[in-house]
Motif scaffolding. Structure first.
Motif: not given
Length: 724
Positions: A24-39
């Motif tokens: 499973e890959s977890r991605t931070l940042g970019g235009a996805g649903d896990r933005p940097w400012n969401g932690g």
């Protein structure tokens, strides 16, 4: 800066078969649903801010920019705005004004309100105040590029406040002291050492506006040098360029009941400004509970203790103990020995800690969390784009031990120039299902001759492979002190008593012969200078409690160069892109007459993965040789180069090494290597050219190796012939 909120829905489908348990890959940042400012993760990040202070934040120092111009979805270090008062977010204190409410009064200097002021003026008939020598300390919270400091009273020219005729109550004499906030600018107790930037004993300007050559500053002190009362309506600090240090710490990722073995980490980065003056450092850690910090309270004998007052704990043996009733050292030992779940139950939480007065210190949790890893190298960014960021086979191998339930990422954005900065667009890491709940391993024999090739047997046993949660394993990697000389046999004894094995005795371990047949059940996948990996039929069932264990045994020949050499091992899956699950040293099998049956199978024992050599005799530099010799660097593709090889034994840390080619008169022809090396086997190439790159004449030369260790200086010289 904006407050970090948490939102991440974990999505991972559990399939039926062990081979189908997907990474499973977890991605931070970019235009996805896990933005940097969401932690990123589910659990807020608790960050230590001082010896006894902590905050819930993803941006310690609050100098990360989530909205950098032209880079939506990226993080960059904050760039100073020449119109914004950096001191507005600073911490203010006075070391010598002790009046009640001073902390709140000092904030009037940075509230942006021209009609409020901090006053240090005595009233007629009222109590006297400290004017001469009054000091105000400003901690900006991080290092900033500062180029201007300004302060003034109410109604000063250009900052009119009608109805407040205090424009003449300015500082008639002052001293401004500064500190750049670097580690080497602190004294032994950790306090910043301040130096004078400006001393003005005859100030006649209500508005003091100091222009500073742009430089990194964090701490400032304003000191009154006048006995005349004064006030300060606003104290302002303005900056230029990027901050030199910005940290982002993700919220804690919680894998729930699945746990995880970490695969690879990768990210997209971009550097602005002068080349080579900014960088990003990415590190990781993992744990068994939801916070990497341990909170303490003062205990008897000045010992800080991490459990709740009056805590009653249940030991692994089921015994009930009141920790506060024990002697301090005995209580701490008992607490450390508790099962992890029980320890977490009685430990102080952040909320409980913040309610204490006084408090003990905050420290990293040594039992439940790993330390931060070493920074990952350039392979973490090589070839990474927004299109392939989720490719589990790309990136740097995560070195944080697993399996663990909780995971955290730290990004440090560093710069050595005001105009240089590195930003991170997206970051992804891969989580693999564990191979087993737990795997124990051992090596035998556990004593060998120094630098003598010995045949070792290595055993690994999964104590339990949980259906639907653990993947099992069909590859195993062993870290070795030097390159293995032979891999003799690989055998699997399965849970049902069935045995399958392969004999690789005499097999060529050179790069051109590897990997072996990928279609075969058994194979040798990799042999490098300090590791090798083998493949075998998948082990997918094992249960020690049920008496149905599977055991992998590998026989190989290798040399040991240092007392207490450890042979770590990792169990993995073919094609996973992961190093695999690191095994635990413990009793895995009975491997020979000198291998004791105690402790019982499956029991951890840190001694059984290390091999000792005689402590006496032998030097640091051994086995120096040159091969091939002679060699003929004529470009025909046959023996065009040679290698100077040697072993560094009994070495714990790096030692200084120099490898040179000399002629028979002792003159230096070529320096091949100068630097530090760890213990192990080393091989330095020589192409037959001199220091200027010209071919050397045919003849006899000496390969000279010198090692300068703490104990001695040792040298070795070996003949090498050059023929054309």
């Amino acid at each position: 800066m904006q407050r970090i909120s948490l939102s991440l829905a974990m999505a991972a489908a559990l399939c039926l078969g062990p081979r189908d348990l997907a990474a499973e890959s977890r991605t931070l940042g970019g235009a996805g649903d896990r933005p940097w400012n969401g932690g990123g993760g589910e659990i807020p990040a608790a960050v230590q801010t001082s010896v006894d202070g902590a905050a819930v934040t993803n941006t310690p120092g609050d100098v990360v920019d989530f909205d950098f111009p032209g880079r939506p979805g990226w993080i960059f270090p904050e760039r100073a705005d020449s119109t914004r008062n950096i001191a507005a977010g600073a911490t203010l204190a006075s070391p010598n004004i002790l009046t009640e409410g001073i902390a709140e009064e000092l904030l009037l200097m940075v509230d942006g309100d021209l009609e409020t002021a901090f006053t240090q003026k005595g009233e007629p008939g009222g109590p006297q105040v400290l004017a001469f020598g009054a000091m105000f300390d400003v901690d900006l919270g991080a290092r900033f590029g500062v180029n201007r400091v300004q302060f003034f009273p109410r109604n000063a020219p250009g900052f009119e406040a009608p109805g407040f005729p205090f424009q003449n109550d300015y500082l008639r004499a002052y001293e401004l002291l500064v500190n750049d906030g670097s580690e080497n600018s602190r004294d032994e107790s950790g306090r910043p050492v301040l130096t004078t930037f400006k001393l003005e004993l005859q100030n006649d300007r209500p508005v003091v506006d100091l222009r500073i050559p742009p430089q990194y500053l964090r701490f400032l002190r304003l000191k009154s040098q006048t006995v005349v009362g004064f006030e300060i309506a606003e104290f302002r600090v303005f900056g230029a360029g990027f901050v030199p240090e910005a940290r982002y710490i993700s919220s804690v990722f919680d894998l729930g009941t699945r746990w995880g073995v970490w695969g690879k980490i990768r990210w997209i980065e971009e550097t602005l400004g002068p080349e080579g003056l900014a960088q990003a450092r990415i590190t990781t850690r993992a744990g068994h509970d939801d916070t990497p910090l341990e909170f303490t309270r003062p205990g008897p004998d000045s010992e800080d203790i991490p459990w709740q007052q009056g805590a009653v704990a249940i030991t692994a043996e089921g015994e009930e103990i009141a920790l506060d009733d024990l002697e301090p050292l005995e209580a701490l030992r008992a607490y450390r020995a508790l099962p992890l779940a029980e320890k977490n139950r009685v430990a102080l939480s952040l909320e409980e800690y913040l309610g204490l007065k006084p408090r003990g210190e905050i420290r990293d949790d040594p039992d439940a969390w790993t330390p931060w890893s070493a920074p990952y190298g350039p392979e973490g960014t090589r070839g990474i784009t927004a299109e392939n960021i989720d490719d589990e086979h790309l990136g740097a191998v995560i070195t944080t031990p697993g399996p663990r339930r909780y995971f955290q990422v730290r990004v440090e954005l560093l710069s050595r120039d005001l105009e240089a900065a590195t930003g991170i667009g997206q970051l992804a890491f891969t989580v693999h299902p564990p191979a087993a709940e737990r795997i124990v391993g051992e090596i035998y024999p556990r004593r060998a001759g120094l630098a003598v090739a010995e045949t070792f047997t290595y055993a690994a046993m999964p104590t339990r492979i949980r259906p639907g949660r653990d993947s099992g394993f069909d590859t195993f990697e062993i870290a070795t002190p030097v390159r293995v000389e032979a891999i003799e046999t690989v055998q699997v004894r399965f849970h049902d008593g069935r045995v399958e094995a392969a004999d690789f005795s005499g097999r060529d371990l050179g790069p051109s012969a590897l990997p072996t047949d990928p279609a075969a059940d058994f194979g040798i996948e990799l042999v490098e200078e300090r590791r090798f990996r083998v493949r075998f039929p998948a082990i997918t069932r094992s249960d020690l409690e049920a008496g149905e264990t599977s055991v992998l045994t590998i026989r190989f020949r290798c040399r040991v160069l240092r007392y207490g050499t450890t042979f770590p091992g990792w169990a993995g899956r073919t094609g996973s892109g992961s190093t695999g699950q690191k095994i635990l040293a413990g009793n895995a099998a009975h491997l020979g007459p000198g291998d004791p049956a105690f402790p019982p199978l499956g029991t951890a024992d840190p001694r059984v993965l290390s091999v000792d050599v005689p402590l006496a005799g032998g030097g640091v530099l051994i086995n120096a040789r040159v091969s091939p010799r002679p060699f003929s660097p004529n470009g025909d593709g046959v023996n065009d180069g040679t290698r100077v090889s040697y072993d560094l034994s009994r070495v714990i840390g790096p030692v200084a090494v120099e490898v040179r080619i000399l002629d028979l008169a002792g003159l230096v022809v070529r320096r091949l290597f100068t630097g530090e090396q760890e213990g192990g086997h080393w091989s330095i190439p020589w192409d037959g050219t001199d220091g200027g790159g010209a071919p050397v004449p045919p003849g006899i030369y000496l390969a000279h190796v010198a090692v300068n260790s703490a104990a001695s200086v040792e040298t070795a010289a070996t003949v090498v012939e050059v023929a054309y």
